[in-house]
Design an enzyme around this catalytic site. Structure first.
Site, mmCIF file in Angstrom:
data_model
loop_
_atom_site.group_PDB
_atom_site.id
_atom_site.type_symbol
_atom_site.label_atom_id
_atom_site.label_comp_id
_atom_site.label_asym_id
_atom_site.label_seq_id
_atom_site.Cartn_x
_atom_site.Cartn_y
_atom_site.Cartn_z
ATOM 1 N N GLY A 1 1.371 -1.824 -0.589
ATOM 2 C CA GLY A 1 2.469 -0.607 -0.474
ATOM 3 C C GLY A 1 3.580 -0.832 0.358
ATOM 4 O O GLY A 1 4.712 -0.104 -0.222
ATOM 5 N N GLU B 1 -3.431 -7.377 -2.564
ATOM 6 C CA GLU B 1 -4.480 -6.611 -3.286
ATOM 7 C C GLU B 1 -5.662 -7.340 -3.698
ATOM 8 O O GLU B 1 -6.694 -6.752 -3.756
ATOM 9 C CB GLU B 1 -3.771 -5.425 -4.282
ATOM 10 C CG GLU B 1 -2.815 -4.365 -3.548
ATOM 11 C CD GLU B 1 -1.295 -4.602 -3.291
ATOM 12 O OE1 GLU B 1 -0.997 -6.080 -3.448
ATOM 13 O OE2 GLU B 1 -0.629 -3.974 -2.966
ATOM 14 N N GLU C 1 5.800 -2.834 -1.787
ATOM 15 C CA GLU C 1 6.067 -2.039 -2.697
ATOM 16 C C GLU C 1 7.325 -1.027 -2.580
ATOM 17 O O GLU C 1 8.302 -0.676 -3.092
ATOM 18 C CB GLU C 1 4.852 -1.579 -3.513
ATOM 19 C CG GLU C 1 4.128 -2.532 -4.174
ATOM 20 C CD GLU C 1 2.911 -1.878 -4.536
ATOM 21 O OE1 GLU C 1 1.951 -1.651 -3.811
ATOM 22 O OE2 GLU C 1 2.605 -2.051 -5.716
ATOM 23 N N ALA D 1 -1.141 0.248 1.609
ATOM 24 C CA ALA D 1 -1.892 1.446 1.627
ATOM 25 C C ALA D 1 -3.038 1.422 2.496
ATOM 26 O O ALA D 1 -3.486 0.393 2.887
ATOM 27 C CB ALA D 1 -2.444 1.651 0.259
HETATM 28 N N1 COA Z 1 -4.987 0.042 5.773
HETATM 29 C C1 COA Z 1 -5.699 0.562 6.982
HETATM 30 N N2 COA Z 1 -5.466 0.140 8.206
HETATM 31 C C2 COA Z 1 -5.065 -1.086 8.501
HETATM 32 C C3 COA Z 1 -4.076 -1.607 7.688
HETATM 33 C C4 COA Z 1 -4.266 -1.029 5.980
HETATM 34 N N3 COA Z 1 -3.593 -1.548 5.065
HETATM 35 N N4 COA Z 1 -3.427 -2.704 8.061
HETATM 36 C C5 COA Z 1 -3.771 -2.381 9.135
HETATM 37 N N5 COA Z 1 -4.774 -1.616 9.485
HETATM 38 C C6 COA Z 1 -5.393 -1.006 10.768
HETATM 39 C C7 COA Z 1 -6.305 -2.166 11.115
HETATM 40 O O1 COA Z 1 -7.611 -1.707 10.726
HETATM 41 C C8 COA Z 1 -6.634 -1.898 12.801
HETATM 42 O O2 COA Z 1 -6.873 -0.705 12.942
HETATM 43 P P1 COA Z 1 -8.058 -0.648 14.260
HETATM 44 O O3 COA Z 1 -7.231 -1.004 15.469
HETATM 45 O O4 COA Z 1 -8.382 0.755 14.318
HETATM 46 O O5 COA Z 1 -9.195 -1.361 14.104
HETATM 47 C C9 COA Z 1 -4.828 -1.676 12.978
HETATM 48 O O6 COA Z 1 -4.464 -1.504 11.822
HETATM 49 C C10 COA Z 1 -4.407 -3.043 13.452
HETATM 50 O O7 COA Z 1 -4.624 -4.304 12.669
HETATM 51 P P2 COA Z 1 -5.115 -5.560 12.767
HETATM 52 O O8 COA Z 1 -5.854 -6.005 11.599
HETATM 53 O O9 COA Z 1 -6.108 -5.388 14.120
HETATM 54 O O10 COA Z 1 -3.814 -6.183 13.330
HETATM 55 P P3 COA Z 1 -3.701 -7.912 12.985
HETATM 56 O O11 COA Z 1 -2.481 -8.009 13.661
HETATM 57 O O12 COA Z 1 -4.758 -8.686 13.714
HETATM 58 O O13 COA Z 1 -3.463 -8.191 11.502
HETATM 59 C C11 COA Z 1 -2.552 -7.864 9.338
HETATM 60 C C12 COA Z 1 -2.448 -7.813 10.973
HETATM 61 C C13 COA Z 1 -1.329 -7.218 8.607
HETATM 62 C C14 COA Z 1 -2.742 -9.248 8.816
HETATM 63 C C15 COA Z 1 -3.776 -7.291 8.990
HETATM 64 O O14 COA Z 1 -3.973 -5.679 9.557
HETATM 65 C C16 COA Z 1 -4.109 -7.153 7.566
HETATM 66 O O15 COA Z 1 -4.615 -7.985 6.946
HETATM 67 N N6 COA Z 1 -4.224 -5.690 6.979
HETATM 68 C C17 COA Z 1 -4.207 -5.227 5.544
HETATM 69 C C18 COA Z 1 -2.983 -5.864 4.652
HETATM 70 C C19 COA Z 1 -3.464 -5.480 3.269
HETATM 71 O O16 COA Z 1 -4.597 -6.137 2.721
HETATM 72 N N7 COA Z 1 -2.653 -4.769 2.693
HETATM 73 C C20 COA Z 1 -2.819 -4.176 1.368
HETATM 74 C C21 COA Z 1 -3.538 -2.992 1.016
HETATM 75 S S1 COA Z 1 -3.620 -2.419 -0.361
#
Ligand code: COA
Length: 259
Positions: free
Chosen positions: A110, A133, A113, A65
């Site tokens: 999400g 989460e 999910e 999400a």
């Molecule tokens: N919600 C909002 N934005 C998200 C996102 C999410 N769940 N996951 C990634 N993004 C965004 C990042 O903020 C970033 O945006 P920006 O370029 O404007 O800063 C962009 O997507 C790229 O993500 P980034 O974190 O730079 O990529 P990465 O390859 O370094 O890392 C992940 C990848 C998946 C490990 C990392 O993005 C992450 O941990 N995301 C969240 C996962 C999460 O907790 N999901 C559950 C949500 S309830």
């Protein structure tokens, strides 16, 4: 509805729904959930679509999400957001048309999910899955606490949910979270071949098998067996049953019509 964050393509009766917000790793904001709601209705209604593949654009399937939206939520809108996502994902699960998740990369929160709500999941080598989460101070809200233990068992589900750790596609395969792991470049071809094979079967039989498995898992064994027997009887009224059996006896492929 026109889509900002989705692509919907149809070829040979197989629809491909691509979550297309790659700069945010396809994070599901409210707009994307609303678009998914609309697109799923369209897939279910269209006679030229027999089955659906769900995938993501770029390096992620869906990274969860949209945390930027979740950050501002209070208890009431948080609950409403979860109920909306659950309702939309349940439409996929209850679809009489087969739905396959082609997990091309990160399937987190999400996104995991969303894949869990699909009938089947295959993953590309290198994909990573998890429910992170708890690392954000929340729990899964789009069905993860319910569908993951039903799929992989309580202990494995709780380990993933409580640690928030990501696992790779091979470990996801080992615990039954995905059915197959394939090279990235073969993912969509393999996804299409599975759905296409299902579409060659009798569509009424396919729809009733999906319903029996889904509803059977939610009730008692006795209720599930009764439902299976009802479906077995109902299918005996179809032209497709007569065609399937006649084709076998005639040593030729069947030609199912859905009648
Ligand atoms: N919600 C909002 N934005 C998200 C996102 C999410 N769940 N996951 C990634 N993004 C965004 C990042 O903020 C970033 O945006 P920006 O370029 O404007 O800063 C962009 O997507 C790229 O993500 P980034 O974190 O730079 O990529 P990465 O390859 O370094 O890392 C992940 C990848 C998946 C490990 C990392 O993005 C992450 O941990 N995301 C969240 C996962 C999460 O907790 N999901 C559950 C949500 S309830």
């Amino acid at each position: 509805m026109s889509y900002e964050n989705l692509l919907l393509d149809v070829a040979d009766r197989v629809a491909t729904l691509t979550i297309n917000r790659p700069d945010k790793l396809n994070a599901l904001n409210d707009r994307t959930i609303a678009e998914l709601d609309d697109a799923i209705d369209s897939v279910l209604a269209r006679d030229d679509i027999g089955g659906l593949i769900v995938t993501g654009a770029g390096k992620a399937f869906v990274a969860g999400a949209d945390i930027a939206e979740l950050a501002g939520q209070g208890p009431l809108d948080g609950r409403a957001r979860a109920r909306t996502g659950q309702r939309v994902f349940s439409k996929l699960e209850q679809s009489p048309k087969p739905v396959l998740a082609a997990i091309n990369g990160y399937a987190l929160g999400g996104g995991c999910e969303l894949a869990l709500a699909c009938h089947m999941r295959i993953a590309a080598q290198g994909a990573r899955l998890g429910l992170p989460e708890v690392t954000l101070g929340i729990g899964p809200g789009y069905g993860g606490t319910q569908r993951l233990p039903r799929l992989v068992g309580k202990g494995r589900a709780l380990q993933l949910i409580l640690t928030g750790e990501m696992i790779d596609a091979d470990d996801a395969h080992r615990i039954g979270l995905v059915n197959e792991v394939v090279p990235r470049e073969s993912l969509m071809e393999r996804a299409r071949s599975i759905v296409t094979r299902i579409l060659a079967q009798g569509p009424v039989a396919v729809a009733l098998c999906i319903a029996a498995v889904h509803r059977g898992l939610e009730g008692s064994l006795e209720e599930g067996l009764a439902l299976e027997a009802d479906h077995f009887g109902l299918l005996a009224s179809t032209a497709d049953m007569r065609e399937g059996m006649r084709a076998f006896l005639d040593k030729r492929p069947p030609n199912f019509t859905g009648a």
